[in-house]
Every structure is written in C-alpha cells, then in structure tokens.
Motif scaffolding. Sequence first.
Motif, PDB file in Angstrom:
ATOM      1  N   ASN A   1      31.778  -1.107  74.105  1.00  0.00           N
ATOM      2  CA  ASN A   1      31.656  -1.476  75.517  1.00  0.00           C
ATOM      3  C   ASN A   1      30.569  -0.658  76.212  1.00  0.00           C
ATOM      4  O   ASN A   1      30.772  -0.090  77.286  1.00  0.00           O
ATOM      5  CB  ASN A   1      33.006  -1.298  76.232  1.00  0.00           C
ATOM      6  N   GLN A   2      29.402  -0.573  75.566  1.00  0.00           N
ATOM      7  CA  GLN A   2      28.276   0.185  76.104  1.00  0.00           C
ATOM      8  C   GLN A   2      27.025  -0.698  76.117  1.00  0.00           C
ATOM      9  O   GLN A   2      26.799  -1.488  75.186  1.00  0.00           O
ATOM     10  CB  GLN A   2      28.004   1.442  75.279  1.00  0.00           C
TER      11      GLN A   2
ATOM     12  N   ALA B   1      21.058   4.136  80.411  1.00  0.00           N
ATOM     13  CA  ALA B   1      22.430   3.646  80.265  1.00  0.00           C
ATOM     14  C   ALA B   1      22.748   2.735  81.444  1.00  0.00           C
ATOM     15  O   ALA B   1      22.374   3.006  82.586  1.00  0.00           O
ATOM     16  CB  ALA B   1      23.413   4.810  80.232  1.00  0.00           C
ATOM     17  N   CYS B   2      23.429   1.640  81.143  1.00  0.00           N
ATOM     18  CA  CYS B   2      23.824   0.687  82.174  1.00  0.00           C
ATOM     19  C   CYS B   2      25.353   0.656  82.230  1.00  0.00           C
ATOM     20  O   CYS B   2      26.015   0.241  81.269  1.00  0.00           O
ATOM     21  CB  CYS B   2      23.275  -0.701  81.855  1.00  0.00           C
ATOM     22  N   ASP B   3      25.908   1.150  83.324  1.00  0.00           N
ATOM     23  CA  ASP B   3      27.368   1.248  83.464  1.00  0.00           C
ATOM     24  C   ASP B   3      27.844   0.381  84.632  1.00  0.00           C
ATOM     25  O   ASP B   3      27.166   0.276  85.659  1.00  0.00           O
ATOM     26  CB  ASP B   3      27.781   2.699  83.707  1.00  0.00           C
ATOM     27  N   TYR B   4      29.010  -0.209  84.449  1.00  0.00           N
ATOM     28  CA  TYR B   4      29.620  -1.043  85.480  1.00  0.00           C
ATOM     29  C   TYR B   4      30.757  -0.260  86.120  1.00  0.00           C
ATOM     30  O   TYR B   4      31.772   0.020  85.494  1.00  0.00           O
ATOM     31  CB  TYR B   4      30.132  -2.353  84.874  1.00  0.00           C
ATOM     32  N   GLU B   5      30.577   0.164  87.353  1.00  0.00           N
ATOM     33  CA  GLU B   5      31.563   0.999  88.036  1.00  0.00           C
ATOM     34  C   GLU B   5      31.818   0.445  89.434  1.00  0.00           C
ATOM     35  O   GLU B   5      30.888   0.248  90.223  1.00  0.00           O
ATOM     36  CB  GLU B   5      31.075   2.448  88.142  1.00  0.00           C
TER      37      GLU B   5
ATOM     38  N   LYS C   1      25.181   0.421  87.479  1.00  0.00           N
ATOM     39  CA  LYS C   1      24.449   1.658  87.724  1.00  0.00           C
ATOM     40  C   LYS C   1      23.584   1.991  86.519  1.00  0.00           C
ATOM     41  O   LYS C   1      24.046   1.967  85.380  1.00  0.00           O
ATOM     42  CB  LYS C   1      25.414   2.807  88.010  1.00  0.00           C
TER      43      LYS C   1
ATOM     44  N   LYS D   1      29.702  10.528  74.288  1.00  0.00           N
ATOM     45  CA  LYS D   1      29.622  11.379  75.476  1.00  0.00           C
ATOM     46  C   LYS D   1      30.286  12.738  75.272  1.00  0.00           C
ATOM     47  O   LYS D   1      29.890  13.720  75.897  1.00  0.00           O
ATOM     48  CB  LYS D   1      30.259  10.664  76.669  1.00  0.00           C
TER      49      LYS D   1
END
Length: 595
Positions: free
Chosen positions: A32-33, A44-48, A53, A75
């Motif tokens: 899930n990255q 890095a593309c993160d969904y928060e 972001k 991490k």
Amino acid sequence: MVRIEKGKITGSYQIPLLTDPVSIVLWSQVNNQVFILNKSTMYACDYEKGELKISKLFKLDKVKDENFVSAYYDKSYKKFYLGNRIDGLQIISLPDFTTVSRPHWAPDSNFYTLLPYNSSSVITTFGEIYDRNGMVNNKHFKNATSYFLSYDHSGNIITQRTGEVMVYQKSSSFTRAIPIKDTQLSDFFFDDLRYYGLLQEFKNDKTPRFNTFLTVYKDKSFKFPGKKVFINSEPTKFVKLDQDHILVGTIKGLYKVSLKTNTIYDLTGKNELLIRNIIKSKDGNIWIMALGKGFFLLKNNRLIKMPLDVNNNISSTHGILEDSKGFFWIPTNNGLYKVSERQLLQYAGNRKSRVDYYRFAKDSGFNTNEFNGGSNLCGSQLANGDFVLPSLNGLVFFNPLKVTTYYPENIYIERASIDNKQLYFKENLYLKQEFSRVDIFIDVPYYSNPDNLVIEAKLTGMANAKWEPIGKVGKFSISNLGYGNHTFVVKMLVSDSGKFIYKKINIIIPPYFYQTLWFKIFTLSILLLLVYFLIRWRISFLKKKNHELEEVVKSRTKTLSDTVDKLEITKIKLHKEIEQQKNSSVQLPMTLPHR
C-alpha cells in the motif's frame, strides 16, 4: 486526477508531479505504498485525511529513471528497496546524518577544530562557514593552524599562526585581525575575571626548545600576564577545576595545578598517558581522553578507566558531546559511538556493571569512519540543536535527538547443527549422548549495523555458568554435555535504556538404560536385598555357631562337673583311708603282750 469510490467521482487533485510526462509512478499494492520518480528524485505519495501529500525522499545520481520497476520503503529502518530491471535490487539507506565537504577547488576536506558561528552553521580554522547545505561564506583565515580556534570574551575569534596569535574582530565581521606577536598559544579559556592560557616560549640556548607556562592574566586580555607556572611537558588541554586549581593534560600525563602554591600534582602515577582532550559534562564530572587508552572519569583525584567496546574503537576517542537526554556522543578513528552517561557512572561505582555502546558507521551517512578533533575542540553544539563533527573527509551534521537507534525486536531459536547435520526444532531440542558438538543458531531479523547486536547466552544448571557474548556471530556451541534436561537462555538488548528480552529453550538428552532412575532404584533394591540376605545368613550362621558353642560348653561343663564329683568322692575316700590308717597305727601297741 480524480478519486473514484463505488463507481462515483468523490474528489479531484492537482498534483503536477503525477501528471508530469517524465514521472514514473511505482505502486506497491502489497505494501500500500506509492512513489513518484521524477528526474532522478524519489518522492513518496501518501493519502492522509482525504488529501494526497507528496514528500521528497532522496536523489539518485547518474541513473535512468525508466529502468526502475518496483519499490518498497521500510520506515522502521529507513531503508528504501528499489528494483531495477538491469541492475537488480538496490538498497538505499536514508541517513539521519548530513556530511558536507569543502568546495571542489579546496585541496581536501580534512577538518579539525570548529566553532559555532550562528544557530545553524560552524566556522573552521580556514575561516570557512558551513551549514547542512555546504559552504555559505568564507572569511579567509590565512595560515592558521588546524588545531586551535576559540572565541574571546567579546566574541572575537582567536586563531594561532606560527609565532603569533591572530584575533579576528567581530566588529569587522571577522575580516580584520589584530596580531599578538611572539605568542604561541596551545589552549585558552576565560572566566568572569581573567584569561587563562597555555603559552609556549622559545628558548634558543644550547638546546633550542619551547618552554610551556600555564599563564593566568590579570584581566580579559593578553597584555598583562600575572601568575606563571612552568609545565615540564608539552601540554595539550587544560580546564578550570575550581577557583584555586587548574587541570592540565600533557603528552605524558594529567596534572592538577594549585594556583595558590604553584604546586603540581601528578594524577597519572607511573603510567604515562597522552592526554588528547578534557571534557567537563553538565553535571560537573571530568572526563579524560587519552591516545590509544580510551577515556577515563576523574573522581577524587583518581582516574577510573571506562570499558572499551567489543572492537576496541573507543581506545581512539577524540572527545565527548553531551545531548539533553543524558547520552554521550563519542567520535573515534573508527565510527561515532553513543552511550548513556548513567551507565558509565554506574560502571565507575561497580566494575561489574555493563556499558553498551551504539556504533554509527559510514552507512549512516558519513564519508569516512575516521573522525578528527584537536585538543581545543572535537565538535560543536549549535543553538538549533545540531551537533557538528570534523572528520577526515567532511563535516558531519546531525541532531542527536532525531537520530534513530535501531534495535532488534525478536529472537528465533529453531535451528541447530548436530555434528554438522542440520536440525529444526521448536521449544525442545532433543539430543543423543553420542553427539560430539552442537551449534545452536540464534536468528535475529535485523537490518542495521551488526556491531550493535548485543546478544548473550548461557546454559543454566551447570557449574560456573555465565553469560557468553554471541553478537553478530549468531551461534552458540556445546560439547560434552551430560544427559538430563538443560535450559538454554538467550538475552538481547532492545533499547537505549538497557532493556533486554529473553528467550528459553529446553535441551533434553535422554539417559542410557543404566542411567535411568528406575534402573538405579532396581539396582539399589537388589543390593539392599543382597545385603539383607547376607545379614540374615550371617545372623543364622552366628546363631548356629553360638548353639554349637553352647553345646560344647555344656558338654565340657558336664564332663568337668563329673570329674569334680569323682574327685570329691576320691577325696572323701582318701580322707577315710587316711583316717583308718591313723586309727590303725594308734591301736596296734595296746594289743602287744607284756614280757
């Protein structure tokens, strides 16, 4: 870019990096990255909280973006795994340390003494100013020695050149210097009242030499020297102990100088020590660094040697930087070490107490493992919280409170080699007495510096059983172990606070039939029966003998009694005969006739 949920568009995003034609999106669905590779820079593309972001991770050098096909970011260990269709798997460590080098036109990046310049930068003996991004300014300090740099009470920078001291004026932004001629300064500090200096004076007599004096000035200047104490050895570092005493380190030892009596006390005794640095920690403890000998705690005028690490790298300690959490950061000739001051003080009070050093090496972000440091300073602490260390190749910037130390979390003991034959087991390891050697393997998932693995093991229930270090070897060997149930215990360090976790397995070695308890009971029972019957036979034998003896005694007693009776009868008869004879002899003359 839009978000679709249950067949409906529920949101839209404007992410230029995602829509850039040269961007490559690496999507790891299993983990899930999502990552974006754009012009050799990885994001890095993160969904928060309903938003996408983007954060920059690192930049790759001399690569072709289109060759990368997969990625994963661990991490917990700050390691990035990047799959390349041509070069295979690449593992990239994201360091907590930043190393900057001198510009390309400079001869080398070998640094020694530093001073904090502002809240985020340092100044070197070259007059060059560096922050985390590299050199930001240059004051061009000419011909300054690499081993001395200091501030005076006015914030001017003092450097040392051959035969003179240069005082670069703060008022001129350190571009103008006032020379102090014919002065050779080895070390310097000041208090609220005056300057203190280690000065060398050249004597050109029959044997040209430098004489060194501990000089106490009358004020905060080098103009009016007051007390002078001759130091009969080349000094390296000195600090103020109290109002009346100065601690002086030389190439031969450590000395305490009384300013009242000019008396010099030798604190090293018969063993010579080349003192490299003297550090006074925040709690007032004095720490002494000695070339090739590690470091010592000075307590009650006595030097207490601190233990070395497993690789003896602490023997080349340059100095100590202390963070706000009570940890010491120790640069050496082979890596940077972190250790708890609490553990060191406990060891000073009890030599059996353990001390755990954590090592940072090149893979942490250094250009080299070899750090430097003059006796004047081994590094700088900046107002923004950063520490800066000089090294043989670059300046190392880091925030000690943000540097991650990695410890393992789990121990697995499930493999063994019995006389070179592999065996897998769970909680119990069954062995036969015929074995000559068993190797038990301790498996630990750990993806950082193996020098920081602290693993110890022992077999309980044995005479003189003690903890034996396992470390990165990961193997414990056993030979000549007797039958029975044994417990194999492993402990592993899992935190900076000294916490250990434990793992136990049972080693079961069945006995031979003649070593079993039932066999011993049976054998003992037979022996007891044999003893019982032997005793019974002996008693019977003795009774029979006693009976026979009694019969013999009875027979002999009867015979003797008969004999006595006969003798008694004979005695009576003899007595009667004697009486008769006496009577016969008396009566005979009375019957003779008279003539």
